[in-house]
Enzyme design. Structure first.
Site, PDB file in Angstrom:
ATOM      1  N   HIS A 140       0.828  -1.214   0.000  1.00 59.18           N
ATOM      2  CA  HIS A 140       0.000   0.000   0.000  1.00 59.18           C
ATOM      3  C   HIS A 140       0.858   1.258   0.000  1.00 59.18           C
ATOM      4  O   HIS A 140       2.024   1.247   0.406  1.00 59.18           O
ATOM      5  CB  HIS A 140      -1.042  -0.010   1.124  1.00 59.18           C
ATOM      6  CG  HIS A 140      -0.545   0.296   2.493  1.00 59.18           C
ATOM      7  ND1 HIS A 140      -1.277  -0.007   3.622  1.00 59.18           N
ATOM      8  CD2 HIS A 140       0.594   0.863   2.960  1.00 59.18           C
ATOM      9  CE1 HIS A 140      -0.617   0.386   4.694  1.00 59.18           C
ATOM     10  NE2 HIS A 140       0.522   0.909   4.320  1.00 59.18           N
ATOM     11  N   GLU A 145      -4.946   0.725  -0.319  1.00 56.86           N
ATOM     12  CA  GLU A 145      -4.730  -0.703  -0.157  1.00 56.86           C
ATOM     13  C   GLU A 145      -4.794  -1.407  -1.517  1.00 56.86           C
ATOM     14  O   GLU A 145      -5.237  -0.808  -2.506  1.00 56.86           O
ATOM     15  CB  GLU A 145      -5.817  -1.278   0.775  1.00 56.86           C
ATOM     16  CG  GLU A 145      -5.881  -0.611   2.148  1.00 56.86           C
ATOM     17  CD  GLU A 145      -4.738  -1.040   3.084  1.00 56.86           C
ATOM     18  OE1 GLU A 145      -3.661  -1.454   2.597  1.00 56.86           O
ATOM     19  OE2 GLU A 145      -4.933  -0.929   4.302  1.00 56.86           O
TER      20      GLU A 145
HETATM   21  P1  PGA Z   1       5.791   2.003   8.522  1.00 54.15           P
HETATM   22  O1  PGA Z   1       4.492   2.112   7.640  1.00 54.15           O
HETATM   23  O2  PGA Z   1       6.679   3.136   8.124  1.00 54.15           O
HETATM   24  O3  PGA Z   1       5.338   2.147   9.946  1.00 54.15           O
HETATM   25  O4  PGA Z   1       6.418   0.679   8.228  1.00 54.15           O
HETATM   26  C1  PGA Z   1       4.620   2.353   6.281  1.00 54.15           C
HETATM   27  C2  PGA Z   1       3.286   2.206   5.606  1.00 54.15           C
HETATM   28  O5  PGA Z   1       2.444   1.432   6.091  1.00 54.15           O
HETATM   29  O6  PGA Z   1       3.067   2.847   4.571  1.00 54.15           O
END
Ligand code: PGA
Length: 248
Positions: A140, A145
């Site tokens: 995503h 999503e």
């Molecule tokens: P994260 O999330 O930096 O906490 O890994 C990234 C995202 O879900 O786009």
């Protein structure tokens, strides 16, 4: 696509490369517009930017800030909101005027109208100069999503089970993780003049390989970045492990 790929040796190098790119993108702009991601991936970058502006001139003091997304149901004063993250991690440390900070209002009575209002606000800002994005382990981008339309604008979305389970670490239980968010769409993100994708860890490796070298398809929303003219990918070794060897 113009793709610059940096596989950093350590978190300091990663933060420094991404910060260099951000500073380049805003150099000479009287009123720069910075798009920020939340989550753990960009934390080191924001800390490095804060360190730089403390010791030098601060071109970001004049910046406007646009967030990628916000949970539906959370107001800006909820500590779990992305508005709170942006305030604590970006706005305060960089000395940015809170009047120039734009995060979708997750507590809006009409979330669809709020999403439309945010998209219009972004357009009237003149557009994002440089947008920082992370990538989900499911590919995503923002909260777009899998199966999000590539031409989507800012809108209300339902979070996937995998995203809710990835984000449960910020909550006391899975039931507390919101089920919906307002997110910039894939087309919205694609209008940023430059994009910096940041990722660390092997749990991002498959999604990154699919995003950068797989087909451009809603199945991997981040693959839309292949259509963009100016993308800098700054990652660590574990995140690079499934990239074609010529790149990693
Ligand atoms: P994260 O999330 O930096 O906490 O890994 C990234 C995202 O879900 O786009």
């Amino acid at each position: 696509m113009t793709l610059r790929l940096v596989v950093a040796e350590n978190p300091e190098e990663l933060a420094a490369c991404a910060s260099d790119r951000i500073m380049d993108a805003v150099a000479g702009r009287m009123a720069p517009v910075l798009g920020v991601a939340t989550g753990s991936s960009p934390l080191g970058i924001y800390a490095e930017l804060a360190r730089r502006v403390t010791f030098g001139s601060n071109p970001l003091a004049r910046a406007s800030i646009f967030a990628l997304d916000e949970y539906v149901g959370f107001s800006a004063d909820d500590s779990r909101s992305y508005a709170a993250f942006v305030r604590e991690r970006v706005v305060r440390p960089l000395g940015i005027d809170p009047a120039r900070v734009f995060v979708p209002n997750g507590a809006a009575v009409d979330a669809d109208a709020e999403a439309a209002r945010f998209e219009a606000q972004l357009i009237s800002s003149g557009g994002v100069d440089v947008q920082v994005v992370g990538i989900g382990s499911n590919g995503h981008l923002g909260f777009n999503e899998p199966d999000s339309p590539l031409n989507s604008g800012t809108r209300v979305v339902t979070l996937s089970a995998s995203t809710r389970s990835d984000n449960v670490r910020y909550f006391d239980a899975i039931e507390s993780v919101p089920t919906q968010a307002i997110t910039q769409g894939l087309a919205t993100i694609g209008r940023a003049r430059a994009i910096i994708l940041v990722a660390q860890g092997e749990h991002k490796a498959r999604a990154l390989a699919a995003a950068l070298f797989g087909p451009v398809s809603p199945e991997c929303p981040a693959s839309v970045l292949q259509l963009h003219a100016d993308v800098t990918v700054v990652i660590d070794g574990p995140a690079a492990q499934h990239l074609p060897t010529v790149w990693s």
